[in-house]
Design a protein around this motif. Structure first.
Motif, PDB file in Angstrom:
ATOM      1  N   UNK A 179    -113.641-158.023  11.519  1.00 33.65           N
ATOM      2  CA  UNK A 179    -114.318-156.988  11.066  1.00 33.65           C
ATOM      3  C   UNK A 179    -115.351-157.795  10.770  1.00 33.65           C
ATOM      4  N   UNK A 180    -116.811-156.444  10.544  1.00 40.90           N
ATOM      5  CA  UNK A 180    -118.153-157.729   9.898  1.00 40.90           C
ATOM      6  C   UNK A 180    -118.740-156.615   8.976  1.00 40.90           C
ATOM      7  N   UNK A 194    -116.558-153.178  13.209  1.00 43.10           N
ATOM      8  CA  UNK A 194    -115.053-153.399  13.737  1.00 43.10           C
ATOM      9  C   UNK A 194    -115.365-153.797  15.326  1.00 43.10           C
ATOM     10  N   UNK A 195    -114.681-154.502  15.611  1.00 44.53           N
ATOM     11  CA  UNK A 195    -114.691-155.356  16.946  1.00 44.53           C
ATOM     12  C   UNK A 195    -112.733-155.012  17.745  1.00 44.53           C
ATOM     13  N   UNK A 221    -107.408-148.553  15.722  1.00 37.89           N
ATOM     14  CA  UNK A 221    -107.157-149.161  14.093  1.00 37.89           C
ATOM     15  C   UNK A 221    -108.198-148.457  13.011  1.00 37.89           C
ATOM     16  N   UNK A 222    -107.974-148.460  12.025  1.00 38.50           N
ATOM     17  CA  UNK A 222    -109.333-147.749  11.138  1.00 38.50           C
ATOM     18  C   UNK A 222    -109.086-148.455   9.631  1.00 38.50           C
ATOM     19  N   UNK A 223    -110.015-148.627   9.177  1.00 37.73           N
ATOM     20  CA  UNK A 223    -110.265-149.312   8.345  1.00 37.73           C
ATOM     21  C   UNK A 223    -110.798-149.144   7.062  1.00 37.73           C
ATOM     22  N   UNK A 224    -110.448-148.717   5.844  1.00 34.16           N
ATOM     23  CA  UNK A 224    -111.089-148.243   4.806  1.00 34.16           C
ATOM     24  C   UNK A 224    -111.609-149.020   3.400  1.00 34.16           C
TER      25      UNK A 224
END
Length: 254
Positions: free
Chosen positions: A204-205, A170-171, A177-180
């Motif tokens: 998102x990469x 994440x940039x 921000x959290x991502x799953x």
């Protein structure tokens, strides 16, 4: 022999009362903590109201221990059908507290954070609080409908670690921000949550193994394609304050 000694001997001699073994979930419980009315008729009306709000289980205030929780499943095919009782691991459930000041954004944020983090079910605590907070009830019901109307997609999903072919960078918004990843044999889900009070522009990469197209936005109904990058696909998105992004792609077309 002292009374204490007698009690100790009885405890050693009497067989232990068998405890119900927790059941494995084949669906996603989304429900409310509900203090059942003593009147069976009133209780049946309450269950029907909860079911119409798209919830599929209720949990009594005293039906949980640190190890197990008893769920009453209220989404039977026949109206008025007695709920089936299931005993599951308490650790499988996430709890969303509901108070008078709970905003719709906070309810949405909390519910998706729990589900994205691996909770097998979500319980809103409690029904009385939801009835006193129309915005919170609407958002909790919306979450329940999203899950229950597509149970075949959501029930098999499991949380996967962000390594190897499921790495995720994440940039922007790293502090809020959290991502799953959630994954099954049929689908891959990306869930991102902005916990901040301001919007965040996030890139998102992904590794090359993550497909670029076509991803479906499960909350808005639209579709998006990732962009091919030098090290793998990437996707730019602006998350509003306390907002949630849920993207899904099928692994194989039927």
């Amino acid at each position: 022999m002292t009374r204490l000694a007698v009690l100790v001997l009885l405890a050693l001699w009497l067989p232990a009362v068998p405890q119900p073994q927790p059941q494995e979930l084949d669906f996603v419980p989304v429900g409310v903590r509900y203090a059942a009315d003593a009147d069976p008729g009133r209780r049946a009306i309450d269950h029907d109201t909860i079911r119409r709000a798209r919830f599929n289980v209720v949990v009594a205030p005293d039906d949980a221990t640190p190890q197990t929780t008893a769920l009453a499943r209220i989404d039977g095919p026949l109206p008025g059908e007695p709920p089936a009782i299931l005993v599951i691991r308490s650790s499988d459930l996430g709890r969303v507290p509901v108070v008078a000041m709970s905003s719709a954004e906070n309810i949405k944020e909390a519910a998706w954070t729990l589900f994205a983090g691996g909770a097998r079910g979500v319980i809103f605590d409690n029904w009385a609080g939801l009835l006193q907070n129309a915005a919170a009830l609407a958002e909790a019901s919306s979450f329940a409908e999203t899950i229950t109307r597509n149970m075949a997609l959501y029930a098999p999903l499991r949380h996967v670690e962000q390594t190897g072919a499921r790495a995720l960078a994440l940039k922007g918004g790293q502090e809020s921000v959290e991502a799953h990843w959630l994954e099954s044999a049929e689908a891959l889900l990306l869930v991102a949550v902005n916990h901040g009070a301001e919007s965040r522009q996030v890139t998102f990469t992904f590794p090359p193994e993550v497909p670029e197209a076509v991803w479906q936005n499960m909350l808005s109904g639209g579709s998006v394609n990732f962009v091919a990058g030098p090290t793998g696909p990437y996707y730019e998105h602006t998350l509003a304050a306390h907002d949630v992004l849920v993207l899904m792609i099928r692994k194989r077309w039927k």
